[in-house]
Design a protein around this motif. Structure first.
Motif, PDB file in Angstrom:
ATOM      1  N   ALA A  22       0.653  -1.555  -0.519  1.00 50.74           N
ATOM      2  CA  ALA A  22      -0.228  -0.109   0.207  1.00 50.74           C
ATOM      3  C   ALA A  22       0.620   0.997  -0.012  1.00 50.74           C
ATOM      4  N   GLU A  23       1.944   1.157   0.619  1.00 49.71           N
ATOM      5  CA  GLU A  23       3.100   2.471   0.958  1.00 49.71           C
ATOM      6  C   GLU A  23       3.693   2.702  -0.257  1.00 49.71           C
ATOM      7  N   HIS A  24       3.889   1.873  -1.086  1.00 50.71           N
ATOM      8  CA  HIS A  24       4.318   2.116  -2.035  1.00 50.71           C
ATOM      9  C   HIS A  24       3.495   2.180  -2.782  1.00 50.71           C
ATOM     10  N   THR A  25       3.270   1.738  -3.196  1.00 53.52           N
ATOM     11  CA  THR A  25       0.949   2.145  -4.658  1.00 53.52           C
ATOM     12  C   THR A  25       0.975   3.514  -4.016  1.00 53.52           C
ATOM     13  N   ALA A  26       0.886   4.525  -2.804  1.00 57.96           N
ATOM     14  CA  ALA A  26       0.466   5.531  -2.195  1.00 57.96           C
ATOM     15  C   ALA A  26       1.964   6.516  -2.959  1.00 57.96           C
ATOM     16  N   ALA A  27       2.910   6.274  -3.204  1.00 51.68           N
ATOM     17  CA  ALA A  27       3.976   6.865  -3.390  1.00 51.68           C
ATOM     18  C   ALA A  27       4.320   6.635  -4.931  1.00 51.68           C
ATOM     19  N   ILE A  28       3.472   6.021  -5.452  1.00 48.82           N
ATOM     20  CA  ILE A  28       3.565   6.256  -6.820  1.00 48.82           C
ATOM     21  C   ILE A  28       2.273   6.873  -7.383  1.00 48.82           C
TER      22      ILE A  28
END
Length: 270
Positions: A22-28
């Protein structure tokens, strides 16, 4: 494995993927070179909604059309939308994106395709279809995983060090006769379809999961699926070692699991 069970496994893997990354998707979503916040978004090959809800969270005024070939996945998206109280902002469309005629998707400001483009039989045709549907100056985000994630240290398991890499190599050999676009460089294909590539980045994922039940379940689900592709070409010793990891959920009891992978992202403007 019967089809319904296979589908249930994939649904859980996609849900875990959304939770763990989730954090990586939000960063993208935060990195996307948008000129104004999008109000109409299409999530192509939405799965169980990892991208759909990351985009709903990032852009509070946006509506998302979630498109997938799986009725079960779309049902899951609708359930999640209701649970989050955003059902008015999420619209689902059942469609096979390999069909020559696509459903009516409006004129979105942003099209998001995460881990879906490499499944397409005719990606060049799909890219042109996205180009045609996007609003003028709209953005297309392609997100792809660099292969399946890895979970075990290199010297694990104790009875077969390096097993995970051998299992993936065996699965790759099985798939060698079925070319997909996994790992492709989408930049030239986007340019050929009429897009201007405005940004590329690689997101490195390295999550330590010593006490995470979710990472254990994620590892178990992925390795069970990979076993299906690898079993024919694995050595008997490695197959037995893999089955010890998967039987009675041995992998769930390990305290050295992690998630290691990379995600490649292309942002292209019409």
């Amino acid at each position: 494995m019967n089809h319904a069970h296979h589908h249930a496994d994939l649904t859980e893997i996609l849900d875990l993927d959304a939770e763990i990354l989730a954090e990586h998707t939000a960063a993208i979503t935060a990195w996307l070179p948008l000129k104004t916040p999008p109000r109409r978004i299409v999530d192509l090959g939405c799965g169980t909604g990892a991208g759909t809800f990351a985009l709903i969270d990032r852009f509070p005024d946006a509506h998302v059309t979630a498109v997938d070939a799986s009725v079960a996945h779309l049902q899951r998206v609708r359930e999640k939308a209701c649970a989050r109280g955003v059902e008015e902002r999420v619209h689902t469309v059942h469609a096979d994106l390999d069909d020559t005629a696509w459903p009516e998707l409006g004129s979105p400001d942003l099209v998001w395709a995460s881990a879906s483009m490499h499944h397409m039989a005719h990606p060049d045709r799909a890219l042109r279809a996205v180009h045609d549907v996007l609003a003028p100056d709209g953005l297309f985000a392609v997100v792809e995983l660099a292969g399946q994630p890895r979970f075990l240290p290199e010297n694990a398991p104790e009875d077969a060090p390096g097993l995970e890499e051998r299992v993936h190599a065996a699965a790759d050999r099985r798939h060698a006769g079925h070319p997909t676009h996994r790992g492709a460089d989408w930049g030239p294909m986007l340019t050929a379809a009429g897009f201007t590539v405005e940004g590329e980045r690689t997101v490195t994922v390295n999550i330590q999961g010593a006490t995470s039940d979710a990472i254990g379940r994620y590892a178990l689900g992925i390795l069970r699926r990979v076993r299906g592709a690898a079993a024919e070409t694995l050595s008997p010793e490695d197959l037995a070692a893999l089955d010890r990891l998967l039987d009675s959920d041995g992998i769930m009891r390990r305290d050295d699991l992690m998630v290691r992978t990379e995600r490649a992202v292309w942002a292209a403007r019409r």
